[in-house]
Design an enzyme around this catalytic site. Structure first.
Site, PDB file in Angstrom:
ATOM      1  N   LYS A 164       0.890  -1.178   0.000  1.00  0.00           N
ATOM      2  CA  LYS A 164       0.000   0.000   0.000  1.00  0.00           C
ATOM      3  C   LYS A 164       0.918   1.216   0.000  1.00  0.00           C
ATOM      4  O   LYS A 164       1.465   1.593   1.026  1.00  0.00           O
ATOM      5  CB  LYS A 164      -0.886  -0.020   1.251  1.00  0.00           C
ATOM      6  CG  LYS A 164      -2.193   0.758   1.137  1.00  0.00           C
ATOM      7  CD  LYS A 164      -2.083   2.222   0.782  1.00  0.00           C
ATOM      8  CE  LYS A 164      -1.759   3.126   1.947  1.00  0.00           C
ATOM      9  NZ  LYS A 164      -1.620   4.561   1.522  1.00  0.00           N
ATOM     10  N   GLY A 201      -4.642   1.102   4.132  1.00  0.00           N
ATOM     11  CA  GLY A 201      -3.464   0.865   4.973  1.00  0.00           C
ATOM     12  C   GLY A 201      -3.843   0.124   6.245  1.00  0.00           C
ATOM     13  O   GLY A 201      -3.219  -0.884   6.610  1.00  0.00           O
ATOM     14  N   GLU A 239       9.921   1.881  10.467  1.00  0.00           N
ATOM     15  CA  GLU A 239      10.905   2.929  10.196  1.00  0.00           C
ATOM     16  C   GLU A 239      10.182   4.245  10.423  1.00  0.00           C
ATOM     17  O   GLU A 239       9.324   4.626   9.626  1.00  0.00           O
ATOM     18  CB  GLU A 239      11.378   2.862   8.736  1.00  0.00           C
ATOM     19  CG  GLU A 239      12.307   1.731   8.423  1.00  0.00           C
ATOM     20  CD  GLU A 239      13.624   1.828   9.146  1.00  0.00           C
ATOM     21  OE1 GLU A 239      14.019   2.931   9.562  1.00  0.00           O
ATOM     22  OE2 GLU A 239      14.254   0.781   9.319  1.00  0.00           O
ATOM     23  N   CYS A 273      13.759  11.163   6.487  1.00  0.00           N
ATOM     24  CA  CYS A 273      13.645  10.797   7.905  1.00  0.00           C
ATOM     25  C   CYS A 273      15.001  10.847   8.607  1.00  0.00           C
ATOM     26  O   CYS A 273      15.089  11.151   9.786  1.00  0.00           O
ATOM     27  CB  CYS A 273      12.999   9.430   8.051  1.00  0.00           C
ATOM     28  SG  CYS A 273      13.651   8.205   6.933  1.00  0.00           S
ATOM     29  N   GLU A 367       9.924  16.343  14.559  1.00  0.00           N
ATOM     30  CA  GLU A 367      10.299  16.186  13.153  1.00  0.00           C
ATOM     31  C   GLU A 367       9.498  17.180  12.318  1.00  0.00           C
ATOM     32  O   GLU A 367       8.271  17.138  12.315  1.00  0.00           O
ATOM     33  CB  GLU A 367       9.998  14.746  12.708  1.00  0.00           C
ATOM     34  CG  GLU A 367      10.460  14.471  11.303  1.00  0.00           C
ATOM     35  CD  GLU A 367      10.332  12.993  10.940  1.00  0.00           C
ATOM     36  OE1 GLU A 367       9.235  12.430  11.107  1.00  0.00           O
ATOM     37  OE2 GLU A 367      11.332  12.411  10.493  1.00  0.00           O
TER      38      GLU A 367
END
Ligand code: NDP
Length: 460
Positions: A164, A201, A239, A273, A367
């Site tokens: 996906k 998902g 991740e 990332c 982030e």
């Protein structure tokens, strides 16, 4: 969507528009997959599993080598597709979004043939067998790389896959499915369901027919997927985010360290990332570093060297972080939250340097996922280490030292999964993954392959 070797539309008849972040125009449409579509794809993957798992590893490697060759042959198509759906500048779309995943595919073609799937331990024979059906959920930031980093090791291991991809970048996933089929991968071994995260998902992450969920994306969604996998006692690889530090130690080559660190942060418009989004400089050379960073950032002109971010939501989010940084006392020495001049369309954010940022400030902890770097002053090495390790994340980092030994000694004390020493190059076979809340598991190379294997021992 590509299910059981057939192209098909979504069972619900819905579709998703794909938008070019440069022109803000629709460049394609893909089916919005439903839970029913996911179920069909998982069934196809289960049906194909015994045959693919029993295929000799060297044969699996040969198919992956054919995939790599076809990716190379279709380089121009891949570059154009990633440019259209991600807005990446041409040179970056070619070198990083296309050539890098092609090289990674090659590493798994080799590993499938080289890996010792069987070994003797005393009176036991130990086999490494495929985990089973893999549900792969990928983000938009490096659309093809993220897909290859999961699908290639899964296929090398003998697993079958349902992918996906991100709703913002599904077109390159379709192209990849076409390439896999053309390379001779048997029907059902790889299946593609495009669609929305909370629909397709989630259905994939929670499907009982999936043995391993491999997810890359935000920590918020990763946490939910990890919890669901725990409940089902199912393997999971995550991740997640990062807030990595580039630590410039006394005696390091300051101009080089600053320039390479900025190139790392602004690559892919900051949507990486593992980006070194915090630059740590000793108090003595801090002002010089700020000047160097401001001058270097000015060269990343939006619309030229700096592409847009993926969508309007991300653009607004990143600009909101820049404003928040300034409100909290940071000094904007390059860029800023305003729209770039002369660019009426495109989801651009200016290459931004925030100086005098406190280690605990929001912009030094969360982030941002845009072209924003924060500069933090440290007093001595212990202080630098405390700051470097002082976030919930631990994905990557850099250390710049007067010599390799000093830099390595510092890197060994960092709570992070991957550190580049004095500008060390990317290695597609090195394990990639995070400490702390940056994730669970490793991707790439032999460590990445191991995620998709489970062990069985026979005693004699
Ligand atoms: P998400 O974590 O929402 O998206 C990653 C993938 O997960 C996409 O395929 C997404 O689908 C899917 N997804 C979303 N919700 C669910 C769910 N409930 N169950 C299963 N799958 C789901 O990231 P965003 O795109 O929203 O980005 C937000 C932030 O996340 C970024 O600003 C950045 O900070 C971080 N991020 C980190 C990445 C990394 O490489 N570590 C990559 C991307 C984002 P869909 O595309 O339809 O939403």
């Amino acid at each position: 969507m590509f299910v059981g070797g057939q192209w098909r539309l979504a069972s619900g008849g819905e579709h998703i528009d794909v938008i070019d972040p440069v022109t803000e125009k629709v460049v394609g449409q893909v089916p919005a997959g439903t839970a029913q579509d996911v179920d069909d794809a998982v069934r196809a993957a289960r049906a194909a599993l015994p045959g693919w798992a029993a295929t000799p590893p060297a044969r699996r490697g040969a198919v992956l080598a054919a995939v790599r060759d076809l990716m190379a042959a279709r380089r121009a198509d891949i570059v154009a597709t990633v440019q259209a759906e991600l807005g990446a500048p041409a040179a970056f779309a070619a070198a990083v979004h296309t050539d890098m995943p092609t090289a990674v595919m090659g590493t798994f073609a080799d590993l499938a043939a080289e890996h010792p799937f069987e070994e003797k331990v005393g009176n036991s024979r130990v086999y490494q067998e495929p985990v089973g059906v893999v549900g792969a959920i990928t983000p938009w930031n490096y659309p093809l790389h993220q897909i290859v980093a999961k699908v290639a090791p899964a296929l090398a291991a003998g697993c079958t896959v349902v992918l996906k991809p991100a709703e913002d970048t599904p077109l390159v996933a379709q192209l990849f499915a076409e390439i896999l089929a053309a390379a001779g991968l048997p029907a059902g071994v790889f299946n593609l369901v495009t669609g929305l995260g909370p629909v397709a998902g989630q259905a994939l992450a929670e499907h009982p027919g999936v043995d391993l969920v491999s997810f890359t994306g935000s920590t918020a969604v990763g946490r939910r997927i990890g919890a669901a996998a725990g409940g089902a006692v199912k393997r999971v690889a995550l991740e997640l985010g990062g807030k990595s530090a580039s630590v410039i130690l006394p005696g390091a080559d300051l101009p080089r360290a600053v320039n390479v660190s900025l190139a790392n942060v602004f690559a892919n418009s900051g949507q990486t990332c593992s980006a070194w989004t915090r630059m740590l400089v000793d108090a003595e050379r801090y002002d010089e570093a700020v000047e160097l960073a401001a001058a270097a950032a000015a060269k990343y002109r939006p619309g030229e060297r700096l592409g847009p971010v993926v969508n309007a939501r991300q653009r607004d989010r990143v600009r909101g972080y820049i404003r928040k940084g300034a409100e909290d006392g940071a000094r904007i020495v390059a860029g800023g939250p305003d729209a770039p001049e002369d660019l009426g369309t495109g989801y651009y954010v200016r290459a931004t340097v925030l100086a005098d940022v406190e280690p605990e400030a929001t912009v030094a902890q969360e982030e941002i996922f845009g072209p924003v770097v924060v500069l933090i002053r440290y007093q001595d090495e212990e202080d630098a280490l405390r700051i470097a390790n002082g976030t919930v994340y631990g994905l990557a980092g850099a250390v710049w030292g007067p010599d390799e030994e000093t830099a390595v000694a510092f890197a060994r004390r960092m709570d992070t999964g991957q550190v580049d020493i004095n500008g060390g190059r990317f290695n597609p076979r090195a394990p990639f993954g995070g400490y702390k809340q940056s994730g669970v598991g490793r991707e790439l190379g032999a460590h990445g392959l191991a995620e998709y294997l489970q062990t069985k021992s026979l005693q004699f």
